[in-house]
Scaffold this motif. Sequence first.
Motif, PDB file in Angstrom:
ATOM      1  N   GLN A   1       0.837  -1.206   0.000  1.00 56.35           N
ATOM      2  CA  GLN A   1       0.000   0.000   0.000  1.00 56.35           C
ATOM      3  C   GLN A   1       0.871   1.255   0.000  1.00 56.35           C
ATOM      4  N   PHE A   2       1.943   1.263   0.783  1.00 58.61           N
ATOM      5  CA  PHE A   2       2.838   2.415   0.799  1.00 58.61           C
ATOM      6  C   PHE A   2       3.489   2.607  -0.575  1.00 58.61           C
ATOM      7  N   ALA A   3       3.867   1.508  -1.230  1.00 56.85           N
ATOM      8  CA  ALA A   3       4.478   1.610  -2.558  1.00 56.85           C
ATOM      9  C   ALA A   3       3.499   2.235  -3.552  1.00 56.85           C
ATOM     10  N   TRP A   4       2.224   1.854  -3.467  1.00 56.36           N
ATOM     11  CA  TRP A   4       1.202   2.447  -4.341  1.00 56.36           C
ATOM     12  C   TRP A   4       1.026   3.928  -4.022  1.00 56.36           C
ATOM     13  N   GLU A   5       1.018   4.267  -2.748  1.00 59.52           N
ATOM     14  CA  GLU A   5       0.805   5.659  -2.358  1.00 59.52           C
ATOM     15  C   GLU A   5       1.929   6.574  -2.833  1.00 59.52           C
ATOM     16  N   LEU A   6       3.120   6.029  -3.025  1.00 61.43           N
ATOM     17  CA  LEU A   6       4.224   6.834  -3.551  1.00 61.43           C
ATOM     18  C   LEU A   6       3.984   7.251  -4.997  1.00 61.43           C
ATOM     19  N   GLU A   7       3.049   6.588  -5.690  1.00 62.00           N
ATOM     20  CA  GLU A   7       2.737   6.932  -7.073  1.00 62.00           C
ATOM     21  C   GLU A   7       1.707   8.057  -7.178  1.00 62.00           C
ATOM     22  N   LEU A   8       1.126   8.464  -6.059  1.00 67.07           N
ATOM     23  CA  LEU A   8      -0.026   9.345  -6.082  1.00 67.07           C
ATOM     24  C   LEU A   8       0.362  10.814  -5.964  1.00 67.07           C
ATOM     25  N   GLN A   9      -0.536  11.658  -6.438  1.00 66.50           N
ATOM     26  CA  GLN A   9      -0.369  13.091  -6.276  1.00 66.50           C
ATOM     27  C   GLN A   9      -0.947  13.518  -4.932  1.00 66.50           C
ATOM     28  N   ARG A  10      -0.379  14.549  -4.393  1.00 63.92           N
ATOM     29  CA  ARG A  10      -0.903  15.094  -3.141  1.00 63.92           C
ATOM     30  C   ARG A  10      -2.348  15.554  -3.355  1.00 63.92           C
ATOM     31  N   PRO A  11      -3.254  15.283  -2.393  1.00 55.83           N
ATOM     32  CA  PRO A  11      -4.654  15.686  -2.560  1.00 55.83           C
ATOM     33  C   PRO A  11      -4.809  17.181  -2.819  1.00 55.83           C
ATOM     34  N   LEU A  12      -5.656  17.501  -3.791  1.00 54.70           N
ATOM     35  CA  LEU A  12      -5.890  18.895  -4.142  1.00 54.70           C
ATOM     36  C   LEU A  12      -6.951  19.545  -3.266  1.00 54.70           C
ATOM     37  N   PHE A  13      -7.947  18.749  -2.875  1.00 58.66           N
ATOM     38  CA  PHE A  13      -9.087  19.292  -2.138  1.00 58.66           C
ATOM     39  C   PHE A  13      -9.257  18.472  -0.870  1.00 58.66           C
ATOM     40  N   MET A  14      -8.717  18.925   0.225  1.00 58.29           N
ATOM     41  CA  MET A  14      -8.720  18.123   1.439  1.00 58.29           C
ATOM     42  C   MET A  14      -9.797  18.587   2.404  1.00 58.29           C
ATOM     43  N   LEU A  15     -10.496  17.639   2.990  1.00 53.74           N
ATOM     44  CA  LEU A  15     -11.501  17.942   3.991  1.00 53.74           C
ATOM     45  C   LEU A  15     -10.831  18.306   5.306  1.00 53.74           C
ATOM     46  N   ARG A  16     -11.490  19.163   6.053  1.00 51.42           N
ATOM     47  CA  ARG A  16     -11.026  19.484   7.391  1.00 51.42           C
ATOM     48  C   ARG A  16     -12.230  19.347   8.326  1.00 51.42           C
ATOM     49  N   ARG A  17     -12.484  18.128   8.759  1.00 53.40           N
ATOM     50  CA  ARG A  17     -13.640  17.898   9.620  1.00 53.40           C
ATOM     51  C   ARG A  17     -13.318  18.338  11.040  1.00 53.40           C
ATOM     52  N   ALA A  18     -14.349  18.799  11.743  1.00 57.12           N
ATOM     53  CA  ALA A  18     -14.161  19.281  13.106  1.00 57.12           C
ATOM     54  C   ALA A  18     -13.781  18.145  14.046  1.00 57.12           C
ATOM     55  N   GLU A  19     -14.215  16.934  13.710  1.00 60.43           N
ATOM     56  CA  GLU A  19     -13.981  15.806  14.618  1.00 60.43           C
ATOM     57  C   GLU A  19     -12.843  14.940  14.080  1.00 60.43           C
ATOM     58  N   GLU A  20     -11.811  14.765  14.879  1.00 58.11           N
ATOM     59  CA  GLU A  20     -10.750  13.846  14.503  1.00 58.11           C
ATOM     60  C   GLU A  20     -11.282  12.419  14.614  1.00 58.11           C
ATOM     61  N   GLY A  21     -10.865  11.582  13.712  1.00 59.86           N
ATOM     62  CA  GLY A  21     -11.298  10.193  13.759  1.00 59.86           C
ATOM     63  C   GLY A  21     -12.737   9.994  13.325  1.00 59.86           C
ATOM     64  N   TRP A  22     -13.302  10.953  12.548  1.00 58.36           N
ATOM     65  CA  TRP A  22     -14.702  10.847  12.109  1.00 58.36           C
ATOM     66  C   TRP A  22     -14.984   9.522  11.423  1.00 58.36           C
ATOM     67  N   SER A  23     -14.129   9.164  10.456  1.00 59.93           N
ATOM     68  CA  SER A  23     -14.390   7.948   9.692  1.00 59.93           C
ATOM     69  C   SER A  23     -14.286   6.702  10.550  1.00 59.93           C
ATOM     70  N   ALA A  24     -13.320   6.693  11.458  1.00 62.32           N
ATOM     71  CA  ALA A  24     -13.168   5.524  12.318  1.00 62.32           C
ATOM     72  C   ALA A  24     -14.387   5.345  13.211  1.00 62.32           C
ATOM     73  N   ARG A  25     -14.891   6.463  13.753  1.00 59.15           N
ATOM     74  CA  ARG A  25     -16.082   6.351  14.606  1.00 59.15           C
ATOM     75  C   ARG A  25     -17.298   5.937  13.803  1.00 59.15           C
ATOM     76  N   ARG A  26     -17.374   6.418  12.576  1.00 59.15           N
ATOM     77  CA  ARG A  26     -18.492   6.013  11.709  1.00 59.15           C
ATOM     78  C   ARG A  26     -18.388   4.520  11.397  1.00 59.15           C
ATOM     79  N   ALA A  27     -17.177   4.028  11.187  1.00 55.27           N
ATOM     80  CA  ALA A  27     -16.985   2.600  10.980  1.00 55.27           C
ATOM     81  C   ALA A  27     -17.401   1.822  12.223  1.00 55.27           C
ATOM     82  N   ASP A  28     -17.099   2.354  13.397  1.00 49.60           N
ATOM     83  CA  ASP A  28     -17.526   1.699  14.636  1.00 49.60           C
ATOM     84  C   ASP A  28     -19.044   1.648  14.729  1.00 49.60           C
ATOM     85  N   GLN A  29     -19.684   2.743  14.365  1.00 51.08           N
ATOM     86  CA  GLN A  29     -21.135   2.825  14.464  1.00 51.08           C
ATOM     87  C   GLN A  29     -21.818   1.761  13.609  1.00 51.08           C
TER      88      GLN A  29
END
Length: 471
Positions: free
Chosen positions: A434-462
Amino acid sequence: MVGGWLPVAVIAFFSLFLVSTSRCLAAEKPNIVLLFADDAGYGDFGFHNSRHFRTPHLDALAKSGVRLTQFYVTGATCGPSRAGMLSGRYQQRFGYEEINVPGIMSEHSKLLGDEMGLRTELPTMGNYLQQQGYRTAVFGKWHMGVADRYHPLKRGFDEFYGFRGGARSFYAYDNRDSTARENWIERGFEGYQEHQGYLTNAIADEACDFIQRSKEAPFFAYVSFNAVHTPMQADPQDKAAFPDLQGERRTAAQMMLSMDRACGQIIDKLNELKLADKTIVVFTNDNGGPMDKNGSSNYPFAGVKGTQLEGGLRVPGVVAWPGKLTPGTIYQQPLSTLDLIPTFVAAAGGDPATIENLDGVNMLPYLQGDSEVRPHPTLHWKMETRSAIREGDWKLIRYPDRPAELFDLSKDPSEQNDLAAANPEVVKELFRKQFAWELELQRPLFMLRRAEEGWSARRADQFRQPPAEDY
């Protein structure tokens, strides 16, 4: 006299020959119709054994073609998923990684505004099919940028009827000034005029009109429904349907029924014009159902839209092509919406191998039984620090705030049994790839800044537990 007529006769003969040959070549290219749902739950289709939702027309389509049981999108939200499908490339390669709906997700996105969209130097599915001689059209939701330079008519499509943004009312706006321009119904370029009636029906009507007008030459219709995305608004004719269901679950079933009927209308038009036997029809969806937002169900998978569990990434997939694909068959190896462009180009007589940088494969040899190897030994997903990789039947999910999880999807498709601790070498190897694949990628152009850290992880827990079958 004969000598005078001979050159004319020869010219006339060759002219007729060239016209006839051109028509034959056009006839050999199948028409292509891509029926695309929005936020639908994996388990909410009759062909996936839903107990409550009714999708008779899509069930019939599934019986007429090949059903893909492990069909994946490239992202767990609408915008990134569509960017991957329409470009044929992992969207992370060109920085379209995080942002979904312009203007509402973060302060960063509000500042960027119209700058967000599918990069204009990238050819789209429409461009590739135009190059193969197709007339191309989009109906419904675009969501690839609201600025004029991102408009479908500038991105490989000859016709457009729909809206540029990511979500809107299913009913006409009485006052357009009450909503952003990206939500207005538009015909062509800046031909703004609200539809009549229920939007799902209007999209089907416009697609059928395009098919009627384009029947003499190969055409590609990308029918991008906004059902069953919020707002939860049912067609009035379906208001009494599903009395045994309650709340958003009932409304979602009604909206799905309307979308299924619209798909049936388009398929009926192909039959009426005797085009069905020379048309590829694909049905799929942009990401997993959000469940808590629109009453959808991703049974039997855990996870929802926005997570990298199977419920966020695995979607329904049906491919029908009479005479070319065996009806009523099931293909059980992983495939991806990345594969649609190479498949369509190959079906049109082109060579997808000549197209640089595509990440997908031509599905036809696999669906026709000519190849038994796995189409995708490895698949990748990423949204900022969250990522997932599937290699064979192993799937590793990486979180920003906790240890990674490892699942064997052949035995545990609902991702309930984390095997990371018992298989450290597998975890290590998948991290490395996965790290090797990520080295091929461009830096994100439009990044989210959610107020809650770990939003996706908590949503996965839910939504860690898969929904009940009779939800």
